[in-house]
Structures are given as structure tokens and as C-alpha cells.
Design a protein around this motif. Structure first.
Motif, short mmCIF file in Angstrom:
data_model
loop_
_atom_site.label_atom_id
_atom_site.label_comp_id
_atom_site.label_asym_id
_atom_site.label_seq_id
_atom_site.Cartn_x
_atom_site.Cartn_y
_atom_site.Cartn_z
N PRO A 292 0.82 -1.22 0.00
CA PRO A 292 0.00 0.00 0.00
C PRO A 292 0.86 1.27 0.00
N GLU A 293 2.03 1.20 0.63
CA GLU A 293 2.92 2.37 0.69
C GLU A 293 3.38 2.79 -0.69
N GLU A 294 3.62 1.80 -1.58
CA GLU A 294 4.05 2.14 -2.94
C GLU A 294 2.97 2.91 -3.67
N GLY A 295 1.73 2.45 -3.55
CA GLY A 295 0.62 3.15 -4.17
C GLY A 295 0.44 4.54 -3.60
N ALA A 296 0.59 4.65 -2.29
CA ALA A 296 0.46 5.95 -1.63
C ALA A 296 1.56 6.89 -2.09
N ASP A 297 2.77 6.39 -2.22
CA ASP A 297 3.89 7.21 -2.69
C ASP A 297 3.62 7.76 -4.09
N LEU A 298 2.99 6.94 -4.92
CA LEU A 298 2.67 7.38 -6.28
C LEU A 298 1.67 8.53 -6.26
N GLU A 299 0.65 8.42 -5.43
CA GLU A 299 -0.33 9.50 -5.31
C GLU A 299 0.33 10.78 -4.80
N VAL A 300 1.17 10.64 -3.79
CA VAL A 300 1.84 11.79 -3.19
C VAL A 300 2.76 12.48 -4.21
N SER A 301 3.53 11.69 -4.94
CA SER A 301 4.48 12.28 -5.88
C SER A 301 3.79 13.02 -7.01
N LEU A 302 2.64 12.52 -7.45
CA LEU A 302 1.91 13.19 -8.52
C LEU A 302 1.22 14.46 -8.02
N ALA A 303 0.84 14.48 -6.74
CA ALA A 303 0.13 15.64 -6.20
C ALA A 303 1.06 16.72 -5.68
N SER A 304 2.21 16.33 -5.13
CA SER A 304 3.06 17.33 -4.48
C SER A 304 4.51 17.32 -4.91
N GLY A 305 4.93 16.29 -5.64
CA GLY A 305 6.34 16.18 -6.00
C GLY A 305 6.63 16.57 -7.43
N ALA A 306 7.90 16.41 -7.81
CA ALA A 306 8.34 16.80 -9.15
C ALA A 306 7.72 15.91 -10.23
N ARG A 307 7.30 14.70 -9.84
CA ARG A 307 6.79 13.74 -10.82
C ARG A 307 5.59 14.27 -11.59
N GLY A 308 4.74 15.03 -10.95
CA GLY A 308 3.54 15.51 -11.63
C GLY A 308 3.62 16.95 -12.09
N SER A 309 4.80 17.54 -12.10
CA SER A 309 4.91 18.96 -12.38
C SER A 309 4.88 19.29 -13.87
N GLN A 310 5.29 18.38 -14.73
CA GLN A 310 5.35 18.65 -16.16
C GLN A 310 4.47 17.72 -16.99
N VAL A 311 4.30 16.49 -16.53
CA VAL A 311 3.57 15.49 -17.30
C VAL A 311 2.07 15.67 -17.12
N THR A 312 1.32 15.50 -18.21
CA THR A 312 -0.13 15.55 -18.11
C THR A 312 -0.75 14.55 -19.08
N GLY A 313 -1.95 14.08 -18.71
CA GLY A 313 -2.66 13.15 -19.58
C GLY A 313 -2.03 11.78 -19.64
N LYS A 314 -1.45 11.32 -18.52
CA LYS A 314 -0.78 10.02 -18.49
C LYS A 314 -1.39 9.11 -17.43
N TYR A 315 -1.11 7.82 -17.60
CA TYR A 315 -1.58 6.78 -16.68
C TYR A 315 -0.34 6.14 -16.06
N PHE A 316 -0.27 6.17 -14.73
CA PHE A 316 0.90 5.69 -14.01
C PHE A 316 0.61 4.40 -13.26
N THR A 317 1.60 3.54 -13.20
CA THR A 317 1.63 2.42 -12.27
C THR A 317 2.96 2.52 -11.53
N LYS A 318 3.27 1.55 -10.68
CA LYS A 318 4.54 1.60 -9.96
C LYS A 318 5.73 1.51 -10.91
N LYS A 319 5.49 1.05 -12.14
CA LYS A 319 6.56 0.97 -13.14
C LYS A 319 6.78 2.29 -13.87
N GLY A 320 5.92 3.26 -13.62
CA GLY A 320 6.02 4.56 -14.29
C GLY A 320 4.86 4.76 -15.25
N ILE A 321 5.06 5.58 -16.27
CA ILE A 321 4.01 5.83 -17.25
C ILE A 321 3.74 4.54 -18.02
#
Length: 294
Positions: free
Chosen positions: A229-258
Motif C-alpha cells: 500500500p505504501e508504494e501506491g500511496a507514494d505514487l499519489e503523493v508524488s503526482l500531487a506534491s512532488g516533481a513527478r507531476g509537475s510537467q507530465v499531463t494526460g498520463k496513466y501511471f503504475t509503480k513501473k512509471g508511465i
């Protein structure tokens, strides 16, 4: 606070009191953000805030009670948030559930469709003005790999023809992906990024609202062999507050990335039709016409 990020953000998180949402709330609270936490039960919200304040020292935590399968409650929620805050930096549409049998809401909408898709659509559209006030707006939609179980069927959006709990859930999550891609295009010239994710095959009590041996067995299996569950939570957090979601848009992410979602999810014709139907449903059930872009 050690985990505090350089720039604090105002973030609304739905489904915050249970499952992966609770883990996301703790991680974001530890980063020092102002959190607007949404859940169905007031006592759970109060309990969550007390726990997070003690664990993280963050006192900028605020709870809003709402049943997100009900359009009228979503409208009240959006009005309350707009009254309390002039800006949102991120919206995490995390709430979701699956129902083994067809259940109608008080507004006579099928609950799986209403909670997992139509309510997300309505809340997001109502909160867009607040997100537009941010220089770095983010919308994070929690979809599921289950979207690939279903094909888009506009004659069976609410199980009108035949109801199967998992396929209905998949159809709602497919609808959410269609909306994610459509909205990202509508906002492509604005400072709002829109992405979706599959948090993983995790056991967080999902499906246990059903008195059904299949869902209980599935939950037990994922608790033993599923993803963290922590991996999934980390993904949500990074897209909402981290650099991961700052430039990319219109994508579908899993733990493997886009990752590529199902071919059905990329149909622009279905995206347009779903938006039209969604606007009609909102107007019919909530009596409100959504603001159109110029």
C-alpha cells in the motif's frame, strides 16, 4: 519538521479516512501541506486529524464530511471549500468502492458509477476555478487496472442491461480514464496537470463492504501476495506534491512509471460522448449546468 517540503501546498484528498487514502494523508501531512480531508463519517475524520496531528505535528488539517456518490453533497462540499479557500494546488480523487450487487443512491444513480466516476467528474469540474488560481495545479485520479475488464458501453453505464460488480467497477474506472485524458487536453494551455494512476493490487479492506466470499477471498489473497500500500500511496503523493507531476499531463501511471491503458480509454469520440452524457446527468440530477470553456 524533517519531512517538510520547501513549498507547502493546499491539497484536497477524498477517501482520506480509510485504506490507501489514510496512508496518503499521513505522508502529505508529514510533508507539511495544508490538507482538506474528505470522508463519509465525521467521527472518522476527527479521529484521523487527531492521529495525524500527533504523528506529524501538522495542524493545518481540516475535515469535510460528504458522501461522494451524492451530487448534492458534492455541490455542498465544493461550496464549502470555495468559501474557506481561494486556491487549491492539488485535488486527489482517491475515494472509490465496488458493489457486488446493483445499489441505487438516494438520487437514483447506480452507486458504483456515481462514486467512482460521476462524482469525481462533478467535484473536479466544480473545483476547477480554485485549481486555476494555483501556479502549479494538479489533478490526480485514482483509476485501476480493472478498467481493462470492461469495454465502453454507453447503454450500460449504470448497469441498465446487465450488472456485474467487477465489470461495473471496471467500466467506471475506464470512464475515469476517458475523463482524465479529455480533461488534460481541455486544460493543456493552463497551469493544471491531470494524470491517473493504478495504485497496485493491494489489500486495504477494498470490497469488504460486500458480504461476499469472492471479495473477502480477493482481499485475503492481495494481503498475502499483493503490492505494498505504501508504494501506491507514494505514487499519489508524488503526482500531487512532488516533481513527478509537475510537467507530465494526460498520463496513466503504475509503480513501473508511465504505462499504456486499454485501447478503449484513448478513444476521443468516447471521451467527447462521455463528457456530454456526464454534463446531462449532472444537469438532470443536480439541476446545475456546468460552465463551458470559451
Amino acid at each position: 519538521m524533517e519531512n517538510k517540503v520547501e513549498k507547502q501546498r493546499t491539497i484536497l484528498l477524498t477517501g482520506a479516512t480509510n485504506g490507501i487514502g489514510r496512508i496518503v494523508a499521513e505522508k502529505l501531512a508529514a510533508e507539511g501541506h495544508t490538507l482538506l480531508l474528505v470522508g463519509r463519517k465525521e467521527w472518522k475524520g476527527e479521529e484521523l486529524i487527531t492521529e495525524l496531528e500527533q504523528k506529524t505535528g501538522n495542524t493545518e488539517l481540516h475535515f469535510y464530511q460528504a458522501d461522494l456518490s451524492l451530487l448534492q453533497e458534492i455541490e455542498t462540499l465544493a461550496e464549502s471549500v470555495a468559501r474557506d479557500y481561494g486556491q487549491l494546488d492539488a485535488l486527489i480523487n482517491n475515494a472509490g468502492a465496488v458493489y457486488s450487487s446493483r445499489v441505487w443512491t438516494e438520487e437514483h444513480l447506480e452507486r458504483t458509477f456515481a462514486l467512482n466516476y460521476l462524482g469525481v467528474f462533478y467535484l473536479t469540474e466544480l473545483l476547477l476555478p480554485l485549481l486555476r488560481e494555483s501556479s502549479d495545479g494538479r489533478i490526480v485520479n485514482v483509476s485501476s487496472a480493472a478498467h481493462a475488464l470492461s469495454k465502453m458501453n454507453f447503454q450500460n453505464l449504470q448497469g441498465e442491461q446487465k450488472y456485474n460488480g467487477l465489470k461495473q467497477y471496471g467500466l467506471a474506472k475506464l470512464s475515469l480514464l476517458l475523463y482524465t485524458y479529455d480533461l488534460s487536453q481541455r486544460l493543456r494551455h493552463e497551469n493544471i496537470k491531470v494524470n491517473a494512476l493504478h495504485p497496485g493490487n493491494i489489500s486495504t479492506g477494498f470490497g469488504l463492504n460486500n458480504k461476499n466470499a469472492f471479495y473477502r477471498g480477493l482481499n485475503k489473497f492481495t494481503s498475502m501476495f499483493g503490492d505494498s500500500p505504501e508504494e501506491g500511496a507514494d505514487l499519489e503523493v508524488s503526482l500531487a506534491s512532488g516533481a513527478r507531476g509537475s510537467q507530465v499531463t494526460g498520463k496513466y501511471f503504475t509503480k513501473k512509471g508511465i504505462t499504456s491503458s486499454s485501447s478503449d480509454s484513448y478513444s476521443t469520440a468516447n471521451q467527447r460522448r462521455l463528457r456530454e452524457i456526464s454534463e446531462e446527468l449532472v444537469y438532470h440530477y443536480a439541476g446545475r449546468e456546468l460552465q463551458k470553456e470559451a
